[in-house]
Scaffold this motif. Structure first.
Motif, PDB file in Angstrom:
ATOM      1  N   ALA A  45      -5.368  -5.155  -2.693  1.00  0.00           N
ATOM      2  CA  ALA A  45      -6.415  -4.131  -2.724  1.00  0.00           C
ATOM      3  C   ALA A  45      -7.328  -4.286  -3.932  1.00  0.00           C
ATOM      4  CB  ALA A  45      -5.787  -2.737  -2.718  1.00  0.00           C
ATOM      5  N   GLU A  55       1.403   1.460  -4.673  1.00  0.00           N
ATOM      6  CA  GLU A  55       0.539   0.288  -4.854  1.00  0.00           C
ATOM      7  C   GLU A  55       0.849  -0.776  -3.802  1.00  0.00           C
ATOM      8  OE1 GLU A  55       0.880  -1.108  -8.834  1.00  0.00           O
ATOM      9  OE2 GLU A  55      -0.173   0.610  -9.713  1.00  0.00           O
ATOM     10  N   LYS A  58      -0.841   0.378  -0.531  1.00  0.00           N
ATOM     11  CA  LYS A  58      -2.287   0.106  -0.578  1.00  0.00           C
ATOM     12  C   LYS A  58      -2.563  -1.393  -0.446  1.00  0.00           C
ATOM     13  CE  LYS A  58      -3.329   4.119  -3.498  1.00  0.00           C
ATOM     14  NZ  LYS A  58      -3.782   4.566  -4.843  1.00  0.00           N
TER      15      LYS A  58
END
Length: 439
Positions: A45, A55, A58
Motif C-alpha cells: 500500500a 498494515e 491494507k
C-alpha cells in the motif's frame, strides 16, 4: 518373550512422526531468506515496513490490485513476517507433518498412524514432490504451495468422510474453508472445484441424500476461485505472460504433449493399478475416488497452459503431484484391502529399501542447505561491515545450488542487472542504494 506389536505400535508411531518433524525442522531452520521474502516485509500500500495486523490487511488490499489474486498465501506470508523466521520454522514443520497426515487420511480415511505407511509416504513425497526446497522450505514458497495445498485438502475432508457433515457446525465451517481453498492457487484450486462438482454428480447419480452442504461448499470454492482469477492484479499478470492472446487449440496441443512427456509413467502405473483393482472386484467407490483424484491432477495441470502460460515453473506442480500420490495410494490400499498381512510385509520391504536411499539423499540436501546458510550468514556480516563504513553500493556474490532440495536450486538470488527487482528489494531491505552481483 513375545512382543505385542499392537501395544508398542502407538509408541513407534510417535517416534517416527517426531523423527520426521526433527529432520524437517533442521532443514527449515537452515533455510535463509531469499527472493520474495525480502519484498513481503513491506506494505504494497505505501512501501513501509510491516509492523501490525492492520498494515498487513491494507497491504493485501493493494496486493490484490497490483500483483495477483492469491490472497490467502500472501496474507499468511506477510502476517508471518511480524513474528519472524524462527516462528515460521516451527509452524512450517508442523504444517508439513500435518500435510503428510492429510495425504494418508485421503488414502485410508483414518487419522491412525501406521509407522511403516507413514515412513513410506514421507519418503515418497521427499523424492516425488517438485522443487522441494522452493515449495516446502522456502518461506514464501511454503505458503504458496505447501500451506495452500493443505487448505485445499482440508476442504475435501467432508467429501472423503461424509460423516463430518453430520455436525451442523461443519456445515458452516467447511464452506468458509472451501472459499479460502478456491482462493489459493491457479492450479490446485481449479482442481478442487472440479473434484467437488464430479463428486456431487456421482452422489446424485447414486441417489444419495443430503448433498446440499456439498453443493454450498462447491459454490463457495468456485466463488473463491473467481475472486482469485478475476483480481485486477491477476488479470494484469496473465496479460503480461500470455501476451494478451490465448490460442486455445495451440495451448491444448502443448498441454497434451507436456503432460504426456511429464506424466507418462504415472499414467501407465495408474491404469495398471486401476485395472487390477477392477479385475479383483474391489470397492467401486474407492476406484471412482482414485479416478477423481487423478483426473483432478490432470485438470489442475491444464489450467495455466490453457490461460496462455507456456513456461511453467516446477513449483506449480506441487498440488498436482500431491493428488497423484493420493490417487495411487487409494488404489494400492483398495487392492490389498483383504490382505492386510501381505500389505504390511510389502510396506516393511519398501521401508527397508527406501529409508536408506532417503537418508543418503537427505544428508546431501542437508550439507548443501547448510552450505548456503553459512554463505548467507557470511554475506550478512559483510553487508553490516560495509554499511558501518558508510558504503551505499554493495558488491555481493549470489548464492546458488545444484541440489534439487535446496531453495536456491535453479532460482536466481541476484541479477546481473542492479535495477532488477531481486536486487532492488534487497537494497531496500538492507538500507543501501544499490546492490551489484559480482559472480
Amino acid at each position: 518373550m513375545k512382543v505385542n506389536y499392537k501395544k508398542i505400535s502407538p509408541v513407534i508411531s510417535v517416534i517416527v512422526v517426531l523423527a520426521a518433524a526433527f529432520l524437517m525442522y533442521k532443514l527449515n531452520a537452515l533455510t535463509t531468506l531469499r527472493s520474495d521474502d525480502f519484498n513481503y516485509h513491506y506494505s504494497f500500500a505505501d512501501g513501509t515496513r510491516l509492523s501490525s495486523f492492520m498494515e498487513v490487511v491494507k497491504s493485501q488490499a493493494a496486493h490484490y490490485k497490483v500483483m495477483n489474486g492469491r490472497i490467502p498465501a500472501h496474507f499468511l506470508m506477510q502476517l508471518s513476517t511480524l513474528f519472524g523466521k524462527s516462528v515460521f520454522d516451527v509452524a512450517n514443520t508442523i504444517v508439513y507433518i500435518f500435510f503428510i497426515l492429510l495425504v494418508l487420511y485421503m488414502i485410508k480415511k483414518s487419522w491412525k498412524v501406521n509407522p511403516l505407511t507413514f515412513m513410506i509416504i514421507f519418503v515418497i513425497l521427499w523424492f516425488y514432490l517438485p522443487a522441494f526446497g522452493s515449495t516446502v522450505l522456502w518461506w514464501d514458497g511454503a505458503f504458496n504451495y505447501l500451506w495452500t495445498t493443505v487448505i485445499c485438502l482440508i476442504a475435501l475432508l467432508p467429501y472423503r468422510n461424509p460423516k463430518l457433515y453430520d455436525y451442523k457446525v461443519n456445515q458452516f465451517i467447511f464452506p468458509i474453508i472451501g472459499l479460502i481453498a478456491g482462493w489459493c492457487s491457479e492450479t490446485t484450486s481449479a482442481g478442487i472445484v472440479f473434484f467437488q462438482f464430479w463428486f456431487i454428480v456421482y452422489w446424485l447419480y447414486n441417489k444419495r441424500k443430503h448433498v446440499i452442504p456439498y453443493v454450498i461448499t462447491m459454490f463457495a470454492s468456485f466463488g473463491g476461485y473467481c475472486l482469485m482469477t478475476f483480481a485486477p492484479g491477476q488479470m494484469q499478470r496473465l496479460n503480461r505472460v500470455s501476451g494478451g492472446e490465448i490460442p486455445i487449440l495451440k495451448n491444448m496441443y502443448h498441454f497434451i504433449v507436456a503432460m504426456g512427456s511429464r506424466y507418462y509413467l504415472e499414467i501407465i502405473i495408474f491404469i495398471l493399478l486401476l485395472s487390477i483393482s477392477i479385475f479383483l472386484q474391489r470397492n467401486k467407490e474407492l476406484n471412482y475416488l482414485a479416478i477423481l483424484f487423478f483426473a483432478t491432477a490432470i485438470l489442475a495441470s491444464c489450467t495455466l497452459i490453457m490461460a496462455g502460460i507456456q513456461i511453467i515453473n516446477e513449483r506449480t506442480y506441487f498440488g498436482i503431484e500431491t493428488m497423484i500420490v493420493i490417487a495411487m495410494g487409494i488404489l494400492v490400499k483398495n487392492i490389498f484391502a483383504d490382505q492386510l498381512s501381505v500389505f504390511q510385509k510389502m510396506n516393511l520391504a519398501y521401508v527397508i529399501i527406501l529409508v536408506p536411499l532417503f537418508l543418503i539423499n537427505y544428508r546431501a540436501a542437508y550439507v548443501d542447505v547448510r552450505r548456503t546458510y553459512n554463505e548467507y550468514n557470511k554475506r550478512e556480516v559483510y553487508i553490516e561491515e560495509q554499511k558501518k563504513k558508510g558504503e551505499k553500493e554493495l558488491n555481493l556474490n549470489a548464492i546458488n545450488s545444484t541440489n534439487d532440495h535446496s531453495p536456491y536450486y535453479l532460482t536466481p538470488d541476484l541479477s546481473p542487472n542492479p535495477n532488477h527487482w531481486q536486487n532492488v528489494t534487497k537494497s531496500k531491505y538492507y538500507g543501501v542504494d544499490k546492490i551489484n552481483k559480482v559472480n
